[in-house]
Design an enzyme around this catalytic site. Structure first.
Site, PDB file in Angstrom:
ATOM      1  N   SER A 204       0.834  -1.205   0.000  1.00 43.06           N
ATOM      2  CA  SER A 204       0.000   0.000   0.000  1.00 43.06           C
ATOM      3  C   SER A 204       0.870   1.258   0.000  1.00 43.06           C
ATOM      4  CB  SER A 204      -0.968  -0.042   1.182  1.00 43.06           C
ATOM      5  OG  SER A 204      -1.994   0.904   1.040  1.00 43.06           O
ATOM      6  N   GLU A 330      -9.620  -4.331  -4.774  1.00 42.36           N
ATOM      7  CA  GLU A 330      -8.801  -3.365  -4.048  1.00 42.36           C
ATOM      8  C   GLU A 330      -9.613  -2.277  -3.347  1.00 42.36           C
ATOM      9  OE1 GLU A 330      -5.719  -2.917  -3.277  1.00 42.36           O
ATOM     10  OE2 GLU A 330      -4.573  -4.358  -4.458  1.00 42.36           O
TER      11      GLU A 330
END
Length: 532
Positions: A204, A330
């Protein structure tokens, strides 16, 4: 002559004693711990001076010397995060610590590959703190060293303005990461690691950091890392110092420092509790709602010299062996499940990317039509999560793999994580953002964050991904030490768009389907326009 060579080798092996758990790092000594499982660990090592007082909003400095032996048996406190409680005893402004895990029998001659992991959290929290490297080391057959650490986030790491530029430093969270890399380069051999074989990993915001280090200083090679592995590389909006001024001004107003001539000095003189009580997000200029993450990396024309998309497009990055990849769904954990109208969907997107124009939004709403429905969710939840997930995570990963292939980097792999967890799938969240971290590290090593199925019905995927991952760490190739019977992970090519699809008992190569290629072509095409 042969006898002499043999005797010299034998002498070298005899002299190469295992690394002592008491390690001298020049400025102090750290006492680690060895465990019966054959792994030693050193927790809470200072890699920089406490960033407090006049060092608040300043670049990281060298650790202070301390002649006493330091017990390295507890994690350091986690860095203060935006929105966090001012009285949270698990966080602190004094947070620049790292942890090291190494095979107990490692020696100063071992020169083991190093996996250096940058945790995520949207640059506003440390969300993957204190992961245990034991699982990765065991999966590598005791052939790697693992390092993880905390770095400044929110205003502590990314406050930017004319005042900070003049009296402090910009992008300090990234500079903390760089400082930790420099520490590893200097000292990791004393723990059995090889400073000339460091794989820079992250998930991330940590994966976003990976890309920013690749393009740092215009792609300058400081020889701090030698390959990269990015999970859900995030391309959030990157502002200039001038565009970030509103964040500083709002913080000055909220804290009462507006009445001081030297507002930066006033902010530095506040207690951490006072500053933390005012550490919250505000809407960006022109947006109708607060973003998920307000503070973040800033174009300072030094560390960050351009938007990420444009830096890679212009080839201004380190061309190293790389893994990029994403999860099937996602966006679901970020978008409001109550999203019921196209107006709410567009408002959310524009809050995250304020530079989106009406034309952009109109096109996005066309290429992302009304999607599948789930109980207890709004009509447009999955439409929004599909758009946001691809815009911020999936499409940047595909784009980067394409750039590597364009530039002839022939050590370039991509993946899609599609391990189905039944409860998450039934709720509509699906295969969520960075969920694979629980399998890569091992579900028992990430502080309870892995789905329960990773220890039951999906347990078989854990050794599969760990073998690919640690193979890449060991030799910059995920295939050499992959698990027997698993497929070869083919490199990405622009013509093929091929990636490895991870799924329990069904892992195999796939091609990116045409619809996703088309959507990503549009989203990557407007990336610079919206500040990515």
């Amino acid at each position: 002559m042969a006898r002499k060579i043999i005797s010299v080798v034998a002498l070298c092996c005899y002299l190469a004693k295992a690394v002592d758990t008491l390690v001298d790092v020049s400025y102090t000594k750290y006492q680690g711990t060895s465990f019966p499982n054959g792994i030693s660990q050193w927790l809470g090592i200072r890699y920089a001076a406490p960033p407090v007082g006049n060092l608040r909003f300043a670049a990281p400095q060298d650790p202070l010397s301390n002649s006493s032996i330091q017990l390295a048996n507890e994690h350091g406190l986690v860095c203060l995060g935006t929105g966090g409680s001012p009285t949270d005893s698990t966080t602190s402004e004094d947070c620049l610590f790292l942890d090291i895990y190494a095979p107990t029998n490692a020696t100063s001659w071992s020169k083991l590959p190093v996996y250096f992991f940058i945790q995520g959290g949207g640059f506003n929290t440390n969300s993957n703190a204190n992961y245990n490297g034991t699982g990765l080391i065991k999966a590598s057959e005791m052939n790697i060293v693992v390092v993880n650490f905390s770095y400044r986030v929110g205003p502590y790491g990314f406050l930017a303005s004319e005042e900070v530029l003049a009296g402090g430093s910009i992008n300090n969270g990234l500079k903390d990461q760089r400082k930790a890399l420099q520490w590893v380069h200097k000292y990791i051999s004393r723990f059995g690691g090889n400073p000339q074989h460091v794989v820079l990993g992250g998930n991330s915001a940590g994966a976003a950091s990976v890309t920013l280090h690749l393009a740092a200083y215009g792609g300058r090679d400081d020889h701090l890392f030698h390959a990269t592995a990015a999970e859900s590389q995030s391309f959030g909006p990157v502002l200039t110092v001038e565009e970030s001024q509103y964040q500083y001004n709002n913080l000055v107003i909220r804290t009462g420092c507006v009445d001081e001539v030297d507002t930066l000095s006033c902010l530095r003189n506040l207690s951490a509790e006072s500053l933390q009580a005012n550490n919250c997000n505000t809407p960006s200029p022109g947006a109708q709602a607060t973003p998920l993450y307000m503070y973040g990396p800033v174009i300072d024309y030094d560390f960050i010299q351009d938007y990420t998309y444009r830096s890679f497009e212009r080839g201004r990055y380190l061309k190293l062996p790389a893994i990029y990849g994403d999860d099937t769904n996602e966006g679901t954990v970020f978008t409001p499940k109550s999203t019921s109208t196209i107006g709410q969907s567009s408002t959310f997107l524009q809050a995250q990317f304020p530079a989106l124009t009406l034309t952009h939004l109109r096109t996005i709403n066309t290429i992302y039509p009304l999607a599948e429905q789930y109980p207890s969710s709004g009509l447009y939840w999955r439409q929004l999560s599909n758009a946001y997930g691809e815009m911020r995570y999936v499409c940047p990963g595909i784009y980067l793999s394409n750039i590597y292939a364009r530039d002839g980097v022939h050590a370039n792999w991509n993946y899609r994580w599609n391990v189905i967890d039944p409860p998450s799938n039934a709720s509509g969240y699906g295969v969520t953002h960075t969920v694979e971290v629980g399998a890569i590290w091992g579900p028992e090593n990430i502080n309870g964050g892995a789905p329960a199925s990773y220890s039951t019905t999906n347990a078989a995927i854990v050794p599969v991904v760990q073998a690919y991952w640690t193979s890449f760490v060991r030799c910059f190739d995920p295939n050499r030490f992959r698990l027997g019977g698993t497929p070869e992970w083919e490199e990405w090519t622009v013509d093929g768009y091929q990636r490895l699809m991870f799924q329990t008992n069904e892992t195999g190569m796939e091609r990116v389907e045409g619809g996703q290629r088309t959507r990503c072509g549009y989203l990557s095409g407007i990336g610079v326009e919206i500040g990515q």
